[in-house]
Scaffold this active site. Structure first.
Site, PDB file in Angstrom:
ATOM      1  N   ARG A 123     -15.269  -8.740  16.456  1.00 41.97           N
ATOM      2  CA  ARG A 123     -15.697  -9.172  17.631  1.00 41.97           C
ATOM      3  C   ARG A 123     -16.049  -7.177  17.463  1.00 41.97           C
ATOM      4  NH1 ARG A 123     -10.587  -7.016  16.498  1.00 41.97           N
ATOM      5  NH2 ARG A 123      -9.471  -4.977  17.437  1.00 41.97           N
ATOM      6  N   VAL A 146     -12.254  -3.278  22.198  1.00 47.06           N
ATOM      7  CA  VAL A 146     -11.925  -2.468  23.946  1.00 47.06           C
ATOM      8  C   VAL A 146     -12.724  -1.451  24.057  1.00 47.06           C
ATOM      9  CG1 VAL A 146      -9.870  -1.785  25.594  1.00 47.06           C
ATOM     10  CG2 VAL A 146      -9.891  -3.952  23.894  1.00 47.06           C
ATOM     11  N   TYR A 190       1.903   3.874   1.471  1.00 50.88           N
ATOM     12  CA  TYR A 190       2.269   4.455   3.264  1.00 50.88           C
ATOM     13  C   TYR A 190       1.305   5.586   3.427  1.00 50.88           C
ATOM     14  CZ  TYR A 190       3.501   4.016   8.465  1.00 50.88           C
ATOM     15  OH  TYR A 190       3.456   4.398   9.469  1.00 50.88           O
ATOM     16  N   GLU A 204       0.877  -1.029  -0.049  1.00 53.64           N
ATOM     17  CA  GLU A 204      -0.378  -0.241  -0.139  1.00 53.64           C
ATOM     18  C   GLU A 204       0.566   1.211  -0.020  1.00 53.64           C
ATOM     19  OE1 GLU A 204      -3.498  -1.310   2.591  1.00 53.64           O
ATOM     20  OE2 GLU A 204      -2.045   0.121   3.604  1.00 53.64           O
ATOM     21  N   ARG A 216      -7.520   4.061  28.545  1.00 54.90           N
ATOM     22  CA  ARG A 216      -7.488   2.704  29.024  1.00 54.90           C
ATOM     23  C   ARG A 216      -6.246   2.523  30.219  1.00 54.90           C
ATOM     24  NH1 ARG A 216      -6.912  -0.960  24.235  1.00 54.90           N
ATOM     25  NH2 ARG A 216      -8.511   0.089  22.339  1.00 54.90           N
TER      26      ARG A 216
HETATM   27  C1  MV4 Z   1      -1.366   2.351   7.734  1.00 51.39           C
HETATM   28  C2  MV4 Z   1      -0.783   3.268   8.134  1.00 51.39           C
HETATM   29  C3  MV4 Z   1      -0.421   3.817   7.002  1.00 51.39           C
HETATM   30  N1  MV4 Z   1      -0.278   3.566   5.668  1.00 51.39           N
HETATM   31  N2  MV4 Z   1      -0.825   1.557   6.532  1.00 51.39           N
HETATM   32  C4  MV4 Z   1      -1.526  -0.942  10.368  1.00 51.39           C
HETATM   33  C5  MV4 Z   1      -1.964  -1.951  11.255  1.00 51.39           C
HETATM   34  C6  MV4 Z   1      -2.686  -1.064  12.152  1.00 51.39           C
HETATM   35  N3  MV4 Z   1      -3.193  -1.186  13.418  1.00 51.39           N
HETATM   36  C7  MV4 Z   1      -2.493   0.276  11.667  1.00 51.39           C
HETATM   37  N4  MV4 Z   1      -2.289   0.159  11.159  1.00 51.39           N
HETATM   38  C8  MV4 Z   1      -1.279   1.112  10.033  1.00 51.39           C
HETATM   39  N5  MV4 Z   1      -1.592   0.876   8.264  1.00 51.39           N
HETATM   40  C9  MV4 Z   1      -0.901   2.528   5.496  1.00 51.39           C
HETATM   41  N6  MV4 Z   1      -0.420   2.344   4.350  1.00 51.39           N
HETATM   42  C10 MV4 Z   1      -0.676   3.569   9.755  1.00 51.39           C
HETATM   43  C11 MV4 Z   1      -1.282   2.629  10.444  1.00 51.39           C
HETATM   44  C12 MV4 Z   1      -1.320   2.887  11.724  1.00 51.39           C
HETATM   45  C13 MV4 Z   1       0.280   2.730  12.712  1.00 51.39           C
HETATM   46  C14 MV4 Z   1       1.192   2.714  12.154  1.00 51.39           C
HETATM   47  C15 MV4 Z   1       2.266   2.364  12.346  1.00 51.39           C
HETATM   48  C16 MV4 Z   1       2.121   3.104  13.342  1.00 51.39           C
HETATM   49  C17 MV4 Z   1       1.220   3.362  14.470  1.00 51.39           C
HETATM   50  C18 MV4 Z   1       0.151   2.814  13.818  1.00 51.39           C
HETATM   51  C19 MV4 Z   1      -0.772   3.827  14.163  1.00 51.39           C
HETATM   52  C20 MV4 Z   1      -2.277   3.765  13.712  1.00 51.39           C
HETATM   53  C21 MV4 Z   1      -1.989   3.167  12.576  1.00 51.39           C
END
Ligand code: MV4
Length: 465
Positions: A290, A293, A201, A199, A336
């Site tokens: 689901r 939290v 980023y 994807e 939390r």
């Molecule tokens: C992303 C993103 C930015 N760009 N994907 C993936 C797992 C999910 N819980 C959060 N994730 C993210 N996916 C793209 N293409 C930003 C997040 C993201 C995040 C990433 C790194 C560190 C902390 C984060 C917290 C929320 C969302």
């Protein structure tokens, strides 16, 4: 309606589900590991069954749990969150034993468990997804070609992953090979599948999710959005509803997209669609099948009991409300309270709580399984309590949360309370500007100076160091 429901979980969510059962005149059955024998959910249940085996395994022991459900004649199982909550094979095993799994169908659980598949389905339904592939990638050259197309940075993600595991951010071409290998390795070892996708980023997104709930009569309703951007290493720390500063037009499109995607799945039960929001654009990330939290903040601003609705829907009943009857009123925040030490990089801090006093405020709620003398066990997550407040607006909710945190006494373990007090004073948080990397990349950089100020503000006594 069911007469007896087995709760295949522990801790605060087991207590929460027991409460929903009691309100529905359903007998709640608790299961527990040996070290959990004196837990609050065991004390509150109508019937209790001990699980044999290692404490960190037993809540995943599907054979043992199904056998107990059959022995006690429970018509349904509520999985809560974590453990077996998004395990499609467990949902199948329940069905095979004529036990209702309180959640969506196993097909939908499995489909949403594949991030590639979920992106494909949502894109087909017309839901904006993060720019990227809806098929897996396997070679370095493929990734490099896609990164040239999307522009760096790109994310390589394990399709079976979630919560940040199996996620690698690539900022330049020479990082591709190692990142691809890392994502495949982590996907294989944590989720049993090395399938990965790519994807674009987004560097500074907000993490906003939409609560949805469907029944088996074709109804799907959204229960508005939650802002979960205050995270650290993919662990949510504070959530709020509504999301601050969300353009009303963007919000309306976000909510209708969530309903559109959920309807396309023929979804029933509670679910959450996670989105990234950046520059007034939103992109579908993944769907959680689901109860989450942070569901209490949605309950506080809508007045809907999400767990009771899940149980009613699983019993074949229609949703007890329509979209037109649903509104979002006021502002709710959840902090939390974890047994983790912000002074030690949020290191988990198990131990015995020898003094525990919850704030008794008119507009606060505490979802917890703690009590004086409770021992926080190292086998399970570090969540002690979810402190939830409601206010007529964000400012009042913040003020109430500060007071509730200050009055929350937990002695014997270090907790995240000082962190929350600091965040609630932080100018970026107060202005509603927090993005997903703010806590880790900005706020915690100054913790050495910031922390001591907030240790004193909270009347809890820190763990005897
Ligand atoms: C992303 C993103 C930015 N760009 N994907 C993936 C797992 C999910 N819980 C959060 N994730 C993210 N996916 C793209 N293409 C930003 C997040 C993201 C995040 C990433 C790194 C560190 C902390 C984060 C917290 C929320 C969302």
């Amino acid at each position: 309606m069911f007469k007896k429901v087995l709760i295949a979980n522990r801790g605060e969510i087991a207590v929460r589900i027991i409460q929903a059962c009691r309100e529905l005149d359903i007998l709640p059955v608790a299961i527990f590991s040996e070290p959990d024998q004196d837990s609050k959910h065991v004390k509150l249940a109508a019937e209790t069954w001990k699980l044999e085996g290692a404490p960190n395994q037993v809540y995943l022991d599907v054979e043992q749990i199904i056998n107990i459900a059959k022995k006690c004649k429970a018509e349904a199982i509520h999985p809560g969150y974590g453990f077996l909550a998004e395990n499609g094979d467990f949902a199948d095993l329940c069905a095979k034993n004529d036990i209702t799994f309180i959640g969506p169908s196993s097909d939908v659980i499995k489909m949403m468990g594949s991030k590639v598949e979920s992106r494909r389905v949502m894109a087909k339904a017309g839901v904006p997804v993060v720019p990227g592939t809806t098929d897996p990638v396997t070679t370095v050259d493929e990734v490099k070609k896609l990164a040239t197309e999307y522009g760096y940075p790109v994310a390589i993600k394990a399709s079976a992953g979630g919560g940040g595991r199996g996620l690698r951010v690539v900022r330049k071409e020479e990082e591709v090979e190692n990142a691809l290998a890392g994502a495949v390795r982590e996907g294989s070892s944590y989720f049993g599948s090395g399938e990965v996708y790519v994807e674009k980023y987004l560097d500074r997104p907000r993490h906003i999710e939409v609560q949805v709930i469907g029944d088996n009569h074709g109804n799907v309703v959204h229960l508005f959005e939650r802002d979960c951007s205050s995270q650290r290493r993919h662990q949510k720390l504070l959530e709020e509803s509504p999301a601050a500063r969300l353009d009303p037009k963007v919000k309306a499109e976000l909510l209708s997209s969530a309903v559109k995607g959920t309807k396309a799945l023929g979804y029933s039960s509670a679910g959450t669609l996670e989105f990234l929001v950046e520059d007034d654009r939103f992109y579908f990330l993944e769907m959680n099948t689901r109860v989450q939290v942070e569901h209490p903040i949605t309950e506080m601003v809508t007045g809907v009991d999400i767990v009771k609705e899940q149980i009613r829907v699983a019993a074949g009943m229609k949703l007890s409300f329509t979209q037109e009857e649903t509104s979002q009123r006021g502002h709710s925040i959840e902090c939390r309270v974890n047994a983790e030490d912000p002074n030690k990089n949020f290191l988990p801090n198990p131990g015995t709580i020898h003094n525990y006093v919850e704030p008794q405020h008119p507009w606060s709620r505490v979802d917890s399984a703690c009590y004086p003398g409770y021992t926080v066990l190292p086998f399970y997550d570090s969540l002690l309590a979810k402190l939830v407040v409601w206010g007529k607006d964000r400012e009042e909710a913040i003020a109430r949360m500060r007071l509730a945190l200050t009055d929350f006494i937990i002695e014997g373990v270090a907790t995240t309370i000082p962190f929350h007090l600091a965040l609630l004073d932080d100018p970026n948080f107060l202005s509603g500007e927090v993005t997903t990397n703010y806590v880790e990349k900005e706020m915690m950089k100054n913790w050495k100076e910031l922390g001591p100020k907030y240790e004193k503000k909270n009347s809890q006594t820190l763990a005897k160091s």
